[in-house]
Design a protein around this motif. Structure first.
Motif, PDB file in Angstrom:
ATOM      1  N   MET A   1      45.774  -9.021  60.141  1.00 58.91           N
ATOM      2  CA  MET A   1      44.464  -9.722  60.702  1.00 58.91           C
ATOM      3  C   MET A   1      44.499 -11.136  60.793  1.00 58.91           C
ATOM      4  SD  MET A   1      40.681  -8.798  59.550  1.00 58.91           S
ATOM      5  CE  MET A   1      40.480 -10.313  58.698  1.00 58.91           C
ATOM      6  N   LEU A   2      44.919 -11.735  59.683  1.00 57.62           N
ATOM      7  CA  LEU A   2      44.768 -13.194  59.678  1.00 57.62           C
ATOM      8  C   LEU A   2      45.742 -13.950  60.587  1.00 57.62           C
ATOM      9  CD1 LEU A   2      44.452 -13.627  55.800  1.00 57.62           C
ATOM     10  CD2 LEU A   2      42.582 -13.653  57.355  1.00 57.62           C
ATOM     11  N   ALA A   3      46.678 -13.155  60.928  1.00 57.60           N
ATOM     12  CA  ALA A   3      47.610 -14.077  61.884  1.00 57.60           C
ATOM     13  C   ALA A   3      47.199 -13.732  63.556  1.00 57.60           C
ATOM     14  CB  ALA A   3      48.959 -13.351  61.684  1.00 57.60           C
ATOM     15  N   CYS A   4      46.015 -13.051  63.747  1.00 57.78           N
ATOM     16  CA  CYS A   4      45.711 -12.625  64.872  1.00 57.78           C
ATOM     17  C   CYS A   4      45.202 -13.922  65.586  1.00 57.78           C
ATOM     18  CB  CYS A   4      44.899 -11.492  65.071  1.00 57.78           C
ATOM     19  SG  CYS A   4      45.762  -9.865  64.557  1.00 57.78           S
ATOM     20  N   ALA A  12      30.543  -1.345  63.306  1.00 58.17           N
ATOM     21  CA  ALA A  12      30.432  -2.023  62.327  1.00 58.17           C
ATOM     22  C   ALA A  12      31.457  -1.850  60.994  1.00 58.17           C
ATOM     23  CB  ALA A  12      28.954  -1.909  61.549  1.00 58.17           C
ATOM     24  N   PRO A  13      32.667  -1.946  61.120  1.00 55.35           N
ATOM     25  CA  PRO A  13      33.508  -1.761  60.177  1.00 55.35           C
ATOM     26  C   PRO A  13      33.457  -2.533  58.773  1.00 55.35           C
ATOM     27  CG  PRO A  13      34.475  -2.942  61.778  1.00 55.35           C
ATOM     28  CD  PRO A  13      33.302  -2.448  62.146  1.00 55.35           C
ATOM     29  N   SER A  14      33.955  -2.152  57.699  1.00 49.98           N
ATOM     30  CA  SER A  14      34.163  -3.006  56.711  1.00 49.98           C
ATOM     31  C   SER A  14      35.621  -3.279  56.418  1.00 49.98           C
ATOM     32  CB  SER A  14      33.584  -2.125  55.239  1.00 49.98           C
ATOM     33  OG  SER A  14      32.339  -1.907  55.160  1.00 49.98           O
ATOM     34  N   LEU A  15      35.484  -4.562  55.989  1.00 50.19           N
ATOM     35  CA  LEU A  15      37.080  -5.022  55.523  1.00 50.19           C
ATOM     36  C   LEU A  15      37.417  -4.826  54.031  1.00 50.19           C
ATOM     37  CD1 LEU A  15      36.910  -8.241  57.718  1.00 50.19           C
ATOM     38  CD2 LEU A  15      37.827  -5.958  58.549  1.00 50.19           C
ATOM     39  N   VAL A  16      38.439  -4.208  53.643  1.00 50.62           N
ATOM     40  CA  VAL A  16      38.937  -4.113  52.388  1.00 50.62           C
ATOM     41  C   VAL A  16      39.868  -5.079  51.830  1.00 50.62           C
ATOM     42  CG1 VAL A  16      39.447  -2.599  50.541  1.00 50.62           C
ATOM     43  CG2 VAL A  16      38.262  -1.687  52.307  1.00 50.62           C
ATOM     44  N   PHE A  17      39.692  -5.791  51.006  1.00 49.69           N
ATOM     45  CA  PHE A  17      40.549  -6.763  50.321  1.00 49.69           C
ATOM     46  C   PHE A  17      40.985  -6.149  48.951  1.00 49.69           C
ATOM     47  CE2 PHE A  17      38.535  -9.366  53.327  1.00 49.69           C
ATOM     48  CZ  PHE A  17      39.407 -10.245  53.725  1.00 49.69           C
ATOM     49  N   ARG A  50      38.944  -6.427  43.720  1.00 48.50           N
ATOM     50  CA  ARG A  50      38.814  -5.701  44.994  1.00 48.50           C
ATOM     51  C   ARG A  50      37.573  -5.829  45.772  1.00 48.50           C
ATOM     52  NH1 ARG A  50      36.837  -0.776  46.840  1.00 48.50           N
ATOM     53  NH2 ARG A  50      38.200   0.412  48.406  1.00 48.50           N
ATOM     54  N   HIS A  51      37.648  -6.367  47.006  1.00 48.40           N
ATOM     55  CA  HIS A  51      36.251  -6.587  47.562  1.00 48.40           C
ATOM     56  C   HIS A  51      36.316  -6.017  48.698  1.00 48.40           C
ATOM     57  CE1 HIS A  51      35.233  -9.775  44.785  1.00 48.40           C
ATOM     58  NE2 HIS A  51      36.542 -10.108  44.903  1.00 48.40           N
ATOM     59  N   PHE A 119      50.813   1.902  58.934  1.00 49.12           N
ATOM     60  CA  PHE A 119      49.895   1.723  58.049  1.00 49.12           C
ATOM     61  C   PHE A 119      48.773   2.610  58.447  1.00 49.12           C
ATOM     62  CE2 PHE A 119      52.358  -2.385  58.869  1.00 49.12           C
ATOM     63  CZ  PHE A 119      52.609  -2.520  57.524  1.00 49.12           C
ATOM     64  N   PRO A 120      48.725   3.563  57.779  1.00 49.48           N
ATOM     65  CA  PRO A 120      47.620   4.845  57.977  1.00 49.48           C
ATOM     66  C   PRO A 120      46.331   4.184  57.608  1.00 49.48           C
ATOM     67  CG  PRO A 120      49.448   5.757  56.769  1.00 49.48           C
ATOM     68  CD  PRO A 120      49.712   4.047  56.648  1.00 49.48           C
ATOM     69  N   PRO A 121      45.097   4.395  58.041  1.00 47.14           N
ATOM     70  CA  PRO A 121      43.897   4.169  57.944  1.00 47.14           C
ATOM     71  C   PRO A 121      43.364   4.016  56.258  1.00 47.14           C
ATOM     72  CG  PRO A 121      43.877   5.665  59.813  1.00 47.14           C
ATOM     73  CD  PRO A 121      45.188   5.654  59.242  1.00 47.14           C
ATOM     74  N   HIS A 122      42.566   3.296  56.088  1.00 48.53           N
ATOM     75  CA  HIS A 122      42.138   3.400  54.633  1.00 48.53           C
ATOM     76  C   HIS A 122      41.127   4.526  54.664  1.00 48.53           C
ATOM     77  CE1 HIS A 122      40.517   2.095  50.851  1.00 48.53           C
ATOM     78  NE2 HIS A 122      39.408   2.054  51.244  1.00 48.53           N
ATOM     79  N   THR A 123      40.994   5.305  53.572  1.00 54.53           N
ATOM     80  CA  THR A 123      40.177   6.211  53.721  1.00 54.53           C
ATOM     81  C   THR A 123      38.987   6.235  52.478  1.00 54.53           C
ATOM     82  OG1 THR A 123      41.594   7.777  52.562  1.00 54.53           O
ATOM     83  CG2 THR A 123      41.408   8.040  54.902  1.00 54.53           C
TER      84      THR A 123
END
Length: 125
Positions: A1-4, A12-17, A50-51, A119-123
């Motif tokens: 994502m950062l390279a885009c 309204a998704p959440s981003l997981v770090f 983990r954020h 990269f399957p979606p985060h569930t």
């Protein structure tokens, strides 16, 4: 994502770090880019532990350039942006990535299929 070049959200998704809790570390380029986007303090906070970052926070931090309710809203905004900017990347009149009878959602799913397979979606939450 950062390279885009552009990072947008639909809905309204959440981003997981998840880096810190999985024993992962960022490569130097990704860390540098994250520092550029959000600043050093926020970047280090995001990679330490983990954020989960809600969409509004991601927008405020600069992780996302915009948020749209639907793919159609995004397509309309992008068409206007490109038309206003002119130059490369502007579709010719009648030119479209959509295949005949295909909806924007189907086109996005088709375009994203290779990445989604790798990269399957985060569930989890």
């Amino acid at each position: 994502m950062l390279a885009c070049d552009r990072r947008v959200a639909i809905g309204a998704p959440s981003l997981v770090f998840p880096f810190g809790t999985h024993g992962m570390t960022l490569d130097d380029l990704t860390r540098w880019r994250l520092h550029q986007l959000v600043g050093a303090d926020e970047a280090e906070r995001l990679v330490d532990g983990r954020h989960v970052v809600a969409c509004e926070e991601a927008l405020a931090l600069g992780l996302l350039d915009g948020r749209y309710d639907t793919l159609e809203d995004l397509a309309a905004a992008e068409a206007a942006r490109r038309r206003d900017a002119g130059g490369p990347g502007v579709a010719a009149e009648g030119e479209s990535y959509l295949r005949p009878g295909e909806t924007p959602e189907q086109a996005v799913r088709r375009a994203a299929a290779p990445m989604r397979g790798a990269f399957p979606p985060h569930t989890g939450s």
